[in-house]
Design an enzyme around this catalytic site. Sequence first.
Site, PDB file in Angstrom:
ATOM      1  CG  PHE A  73      -1.877   1.205   1.174  1.00  0.00           C
ATOM      2  CD1 PHE A  73      -3.068   1.114   0.465  1.00  0.00           C
ATOM      3  CD2 PHE A  73      -1.569   2.406   1.793  1.00  0.00           C
ATOM      4  CE1 PHE A  73      -3.930   2.201   0.374  1.00  0.00           C
ATOM      5  CE2 PHE A  73      -2.424   3.497   1.708  1.00  0.00           C
ATOM      6  CZ  PHE A  73      -3.613   3.395   1.002  1.00  0.00           C
TER       7      PHE A  73
ATOM      8  CG  ASP B  40       5.658   3.610   1.675  1.00  0.00           C
ATOM      9  OD1 ASP B  40       5.714   4.259   2.744  1.00  0.00           O
ATOM     10  OD2 ASP B  40       4.612   3.473   1.015  1.00  0.00           O
TER      11      ASP B  40
ATOM     12  CE  LYS C 178      -0.106   5.488   7.852  1.00  0.00           C
ATOM     13  NZ  LYS C 178      -1.485   5.677   8.224  1.00  0.00           N
TER      14      LYS C 178
HETATM   15  C1  PLP Z   1       3.112   2.368   3.823  1.00  0.00           C
HETATM   16  C2  PLP Z   1       2.174   3.489   3.500  1.00  0.00           C
HETATM   17  N1  PLP Z   1       2.463   4.303   2.480  1.00  0.00           N
HETATM   18  C3  PLP Z   1       1.672   5.337   2.154  1.00  0.00           C
HETATM   19  C4  PLP Z   1       0.506   5.592   2.841  1.00  0.00           C
HETATM   20  C5  PLP Z   1      -0.360   6.741   2.462  1.00  0.00           C
HETATM   21  O1  PLP Z   1      -0.260   7.756   3.413  1.00  0.00           O
HETATM   22  P1  PLP Z   1      -1.315   8.944   3.473  1.00  0.00           P
HETATM   23  O2  PLP Z   1      -2.617   8.351   3.887  1.00  0.00           O
HETATM   24  O3  PLP Z   1      -0.738   9.901   4.472  1.00  0.00           O
HETATM   25  O4  PLP Z   1      -1.375   9.531   2.109  1.00  0.00           O
HETATM   26  C6  PLP Z   1       0.164   4.757   3.909  1.00  0.00           C
HETATM   27  C7  PLP Z   1      -1.091   4.964   4.666  1.00  0.00           C
HETATM   28  O5  PLP Z   1      -1.606   4.117   5.325  1.00  0.00           O
HETATM   29  C8  PLP Z   1       1.018   3.680   4.249  1.00  0.00           C
HETATM   30  O6  PLP Z   1       0.727   2.844   5.259  1.00  0.00           O
END
Ligand code: PLP
Length: 411
Positions: free
Chosen positions: A144, A230, A259
């Site tokens: 994700f 990520d 986050k």
């Molecule tokens: C690993 C990862 N990358 C990207 C995102 C996307 O982040 P945002 O919701 O701040 O756009 C998330 C959100 O859960 C995530 O867990």
Amino acid sequence: MSATDKRQADLMALAKDVLIQNYRQQPMVMERGRGCELWDVAGNRYLDLTGGISVCCLGHSHPALTAALSEQAGRLLHTSNLYFIEQQVLAAKAITDRCFATKVFFCNSGAEANEGALKLARRYQHVIAERPDRNLFVSTVGSFHGRSMGTVSVTGQDKYRTGFGPLVGPVEFVDFGDLEAAQAILSKQTACAFIVEPIQAEGGIVVPEPGYLAGLRKLCDDTDTLLIFDEVQTGVGRTGRWFGHQHDDVAPDVMTLAKALGGGVPIGAVAANEKAAAGLQFIAGSAVPHASTFGGNPFACAAANAVFNTIDDEGLLDNCGAVGEYLGAKLDALATKYPSVCTGARGRGLLRGLVTKDGAAPIVTACRERGVLLSVAGGVVVRFAPALVVERSHIDEAIEVLDAVLAEASS
Ligand SMILES: Cc1ncc(COP(=O)(O)O)c(C=O)c1O
């Protein structure tokens, strides 16, 4: 119905009228929080082991964060990146002091951070390395990476992609943990970047075998592919180290954060080594290659600085490791006790999951009805992502409730 119950019911009814109905909120309106506790407007108290989905790393209303934000709000909220920003420079230094990266770009969310990393990779390959044929993004099944067009395109779960085509491409997905599959794609020498989470979080708290990230590093080195970690969910202390990849002897070219970086204030970051950072560097005579109006503003970066300082001052990485182990052992014991409902437990630090057989949602709902807030990851996993200030007594309280819920589910 009491006046506070009525206020809560009225707000939820109004929400149905005025908000686009994309979310499926649980039936409460949160009013205030302190540490690992939340209270809704009707006055009900909850133990929060979700931490705003891995965001509220210092817990709710931490005095150090509150003081830093009050001070910054009274001094300077926003100026734009037309000028240097003291808090932004210090936040970048806080990140580079703690990891492989030498340069940072700030934005406002995880999706934006990954979007920035993908743009960085394309421009690095096309403009800096002069390899215009390097277009392919490689990602992993179950990953994700966000909801923007670019990041949903590299998200390895069809349910998030369906209905939004045509997506950004080309993208290829390989199984998470499968180095042979990665090698087969990367050896074609068409890849621009490989994007991967050190632990697949939304996909169900999936921890790869030791050596997987280092194997990807080698494959990317051998094929001139940029490696993007990520760390939006695993970064900033969540796993007991500053960044999730630091459990392995490996560094990416680019790491994305969001986050927990702001402890609840929206902020994201793209952190890169010197080589990759050139991908977003301004070149005289051309347009600014990437930018964000709000990215790295004084308020958000004051939050990030308070987060880094407080994690250090209060020894929260150690607390995360110790309480995380304690939680992991309790979840293992529950999985063993209720084999008809659970198949196991997994995770690292304070990113943990209890894997269910038939779906996590009913368990999460039953816990919430008993005052404990958890969330679902990957459909079948009950996710724990509490504040790094969480104590063993909180874990005991949650495990007692979960035990009762699992007993009911298995009867
Ligand atoms: C690993 C990862 N990358 C990207 C995102 C996307 O982040 P945002 O919701 O701040 O756009 C998330 C959100 O859960 C995530 O867990």
